[in-house]
Design an enzyme around this catalytic site. Sequence first.
Site, PDB file in Angstrom:
ATOM      1  CB  SER A   1     -64.744 -17.979  77.865  1.00 50.77           C
ATOM      2  OG  SER A   1     -64.701 -16.629  78.246  1.00 50.77           O
TER       3      SER A   1
ATOM      4  CD  GLU B   1     -70.356 -18.507  79.918  1.00 48.82           C
ATOM      5  OE1 GLU B   1     -70.070 -18.185  81.080  1.00 48.82           O
ATOM      6  OE2 GLU B   1     -69.578 -18.319  78.966  1.00 48.82           O
TER       7      GLU B   1
ATOM      8  CG  HIS C   1     -66.795 -17.591  82.737  1.00 51.22           C
ATOM      9  ND1 HIS C   1     -67.604 -17.488  81.638  1.00 51.22           N
ATOM     10  CD2 HIS C   1     -65.542 -17.282  82.319  1.00 51.22           C
ATOM     11  CE1 HIS C   1     -66.882 -17.106  80.592  1.00 51.22           C
ATOM     12  NE2 HIS C   1     -65.631 -16.974  80.984  1.00 51.22           N
TER      13      HIS C   1
END
Length: 313
Positions: free
Chosen positions: A116, A214, A279
């Site tokens: 992330s 992502e 995630h």
Amino acid sequence: MKALTRPARLAPGARVAVVAPSGPVVEERLAAGLDILRGWDLDPVVAPHVLDRHPEFTYLAGTDADRAADFQAAWCDPDVAAVLCARGGYGVQRMVDLLDWDAIRAAGPKVFLGFSDITALHEAFAGRAGLATLHGPMVAAVDFIKNARTQEHLRATLFEPETVRVIASGGGAAPLVPGRASGVLLGGCLSMLAADLGTPHARTSARGGLLCLEDVGEETYRLDRALTQLLRAGWLDGVAGILLGSWAQCSPYERVRTLLTDRLGGLGVPVVEEFGFGHGEGALTIPFGVRAELDADAGTLTLEEPALAQNLS
């Protein structure tokens, strides 16, 4: 694009440092994650400011200086074999240039884990230290605490990386563009990669790489903006192949898929969707900086070498 230096795999009893370079950490989740690490016969130590809150900006885990100091001390501690992030959120961009990268290089290769917002540190380790890193679950994250698949894939990667030379999506992957491609793995959170463009020491291109993408909580137009920025900057020129992970809390996936096909389908390289990292639930650990072969049709990623090196000490 060359493969990067791989750190050594972990052994039972290894000391691992837990840091919070981004957002604030939930104490109860941290405690649960630490228990899992101890169950693996690791010795986790928590950096001093992991549970801090920034006095003004509540989305940060402590001040920039304190978060950087925690990271620096953990990495340069000769007794620490791995530095694991407690969570993502936002904040790495504010502290990454406060780190002493000469000292980090001098401390030698260690396992580094996160995803992330941690994408900015993955990119920094690749460009400024030449080190391979692990894009995978974080210690205080719900998926790590509650999902057996996530835990086991990370545990195997850390201790027995030769057993996960072939990474399979688990059946969810499908080719947006069929084919095979080889290259060095890189990438992470799409919006963070776009935000990194133009910053000091930023990678100028994904040429020759297998790019993993992502994101979380983004509307379709924002994903469009980030992808288009990478395209306009020439950052995707020469990319060998693309793996797409989760798009949790984004627009309905059919809309996201249409966008991904529109923006990436014309590159002329294999593209696989829903590969199972990021995630989403049951997220896989992907080693960045390691050379691999992608088979988009089969939904598999085959590493040329184990994610982590044999410990010769």
